[in-house]
Design a protein around this motif. Structure first.
Motif, mmCIF file in Angstrom:
data_model
loop_
_atom_site.group_PDB
_atom_site.id
_atom_site.type_symbol
_atom_site.label_atom_id
_atom_site.label_comp_id
_atom_site.label_asym_id
_atom_site.label_seq_id
_atom_site.Cartn_x
_atom_site.Cartn_y
_atom_site.Cartn_z
ATOM 1 N N ASP A 134 21.917 -13.620 -41.993
ATOM 2 C CA ASP A 134 22.405 -12.907 -40.805
ATOM 3 C C ASP A 134 22.935 -13.841 -39.728
ATOM 4 O O ASP A 134 23.619 -13.391 -38.812
ATOM 5 C CB ASP A 134 21.271 -12.051 -40.233
ATOM 6 C CG ASP A 134 20.802 -11.008 -41.225
ATOM 7 O OD1 ASP A 134 21.557 -10.045 -41.446
ATOM 8 O OD2 ASP A 134 19.712 -11.161 -41.799
ATOM 9 N N GLY A 135 22.587 -15.123 -39.817
ATOM 10 C CA GLY A 135 23.049 -16.035 -38.782
ATOM 11 C C GLY A 135 22.522 -17.440 -39.007
ATOM 12 O O GLY A 135 21.865 -17.720 -40.024
ATOM 13 N N ALA A 155 32.044 -18.654 -41.629
ATOM 14 C CA ALA A 155 31.959 -17.193 -41.780
ATOM 15 C C ALA A 155 30.531 -16.672 -41.640
ATOM 16 O O ALA A 155 30.203 -15.595 -42.120
ATOM 17 C CB ALA A 155 32.576 -16.724 -43.095
ATOM 18 N N PRO A 157 27.969 -14.846 -39.355
ATOM 19 C CA PRO A 157 28.323 -13.917 -38.267
ATOM 20 C C PRO A 157 27.770 -14.256 -36.882
ATOM 21 O O PRO A 157 28.374 -13.875 -35.885
ATOM 22 C CB PRO A 157 27.777 -12.565 -38.756
ATOM 23 C CG PRO A 157 26.830 -12.878 -39.852
ATOM 24 C CD PRO A 157 27.216 -14.195 -40.436
ATOM 25 N N LEU A 158 26.629 -14.948 -36.799
ATOM 26 C CA LEU A 158 25.984 -15.139 -35.504
ATOM 27 C C LEU A 158 25.374 -16.524 -35.386
ATOM 28 O O LEU A 158 24.899 -17.083 -36.371
ATOM 29 C CB LEU A 158 24.818 -14.148 -35.354
ATOM 30 C CG LEU A 158 25.130 -12.689 -35.088
ATOM 31 C CD1 LEU A 158 23.882 -11.855 -35.360
ATOM 32 C CD2 LEU A 158 25.578 -12.476 -33.659
ATOM 33 N N SER A 167 29.564 -15.524 -31.636
ATOM 34 C CA SER A 167 30.152 -15.387 -32.961
ATOM 35 C C SER A 167 30.863 -16.698 -33.288
ATOM 36 O O SER A 167 31.836 -17.044 -32.629
ATOM 37 C CB SER A 167 31.157 -14.225 -32.972
ATOM 38 O OG SER A 167 32.129 -14.451 -33.971
ATOM 39 N N ALA A 169 32.857 -17.426 -35.634
ATOM 40 C CA ALA A 169 34.233 -17.233 -36.096
ATOM 41 C C ALA A 169 35.199 -17.055 -34.940
ATOM 42 O O ALA A 169 36.257 -17.682 -34.883
ATOM 43 C CB ALA A 169 34.301 -16.029 -37.037
ATOM 44 N N GLY A 243 22.028 -8.420 -35.227
ATOM 45 C CA GLY A 243 23.237 -7.810 -35.781
ATOM 46 C C GLY A 243 23.770 -6.669 -34.914
ATOM 47 O O GLY A 243 24.974 -6.372 -34.953
ATOM 48 N N LEU A 246 26.810 -7.168 -32.756
ATOM 49 C CA LEU A 246 28.155 -7.206 -33.343
ATOM 50 C C LEU A 246 28.793 -5.827 -33.385
ATOM 51 O O LEU A 246 29.993 -5.696 -33.594
ATOM 52 C CB LEU A 246 28.094 -7.765 -34.771
ATOM 53 C CG LEU A 246 27.704 -9.252 -34.886
ATOM 54 C CD1 LEU A 246 27.335 -9.595 -36.316
ATOM 55 C CD2 LEU A 246 28.842 -10.129 -34.387
#
Ligand SMILES: [Zn+2]
Length: 247
Positions: A134-135, A155, A157-158, A167, A169, A243, A246
């Motif tokens: 998840d990160g 890539a 996400p967190l 983020s 990205a 999450g 997001l």
């Protein structure tokens, strides 16, 4: 209070999840359960200090998968956690041995070394939990330029540091505010973390982060402070997942 759910969020995390600290992690899960249930993040160290590997197929690996299936978010938290990168080049491992206070593994890494460790750690954790991580959180929340660059290409996400969640990205900031955490290495640090927690748990932040560590369970005053902090935070906040930031 209105009947709608509180908008302010509470994010809880357990740092340094490793076979080395299995008993402590169990205690922390039990400590947090009345406040957040399984809405928490585990920060997983693939091979803590280079001698506590998470072995696929082991009992500990099965427990990690179990927690993940119960909804616990799984973050990669470095690879060894220890900052030995800058001392390994000149055969100075002996010297590094005297300087083990450094836990900022990702502070001095080049981009390629950071990329390699993230890829290796991620493969291992994802293999064990059976789904994407998840990160990512760097040990001691310390990121050097190489680590930041590697992360932005990953890539994942967190990511978070002491002051914010973002983020990798897009670079977008998803939450801001100091994380509440406790330190116990010296009596002075312990006392100042108790004072900081007592003040910060009432801070009017949109997202309040609370991070606990395995050594916390050895100090009754600290456990009381953790309990009070969650109780105070829960009055006007709902436990959430990283999450959720997001969506
Ligand atoms: Zn850590």
């Amino acid at each position: 209070m209105s009947s709608t759910r509180p908008q302010r969020l509470l994010l809880a995390s357990i740092h340094d999840v490793s076979p080395r600290f299995e008993a402590e992690v169990d205690r922390l899960v039990d400590l947090l359960a009345p406040h957040v249930g399984k809405r928490l993040a585990m920060l997983v160290v693939p091979n803590h200090w280079g001698d506590a590997p998470i072995v696929p197929g082991s009992a500990f690996a099965a427990r990690l998968r179990d927690w993940a299936e119960q909804g616990v978010e799984m973050f990669l938290h470095g690879f060894t956690h220890r900052d030995d990168a800058r001392y390994s080049g000149a055969g100075d491992r002996l010297k590094a041995g005297f300087m083990t206070a450094g836990e900022g593994e990702f502070l001095g890494l080049s981009q390629s070394e950071a990329e390699a460790r993230i890829a290796r750690g991620r493969d291992l954790v994802e293999d064990v939990i059976g789904r994407p991580i998840d990160g990512f959180v760097a040990p001691a929340w310390l990121y050097g330029p190489g680590a930041r660059e590697a992360l932005s290409r990953s890539a994942i996400p967190l990511a978070e540091d002491h002051m914010r969640v973002w983020s990798p990205a897009s670079g977008a900031e998803l939450a801001w505010g100091p994380v509440i955490t406790w330190a116990s290495r010296t009596r002075m640090r312990l006392l100042s973390s108790l004072i900081a927690a007592a003040a910060l748990r009432h801070a009017p932040l949109n997202v309040l982060r609370i991070g606990v560590h395995p050594p916390d369970v050895r100090h009754p005053a600290l456990l009381r402070s953790i309990g009070r902090t969650f109780t105070a935070a829960r009055r006007h906040r709902r436990p959430a997942r990283y999450g959720d930031l997001l969506s």
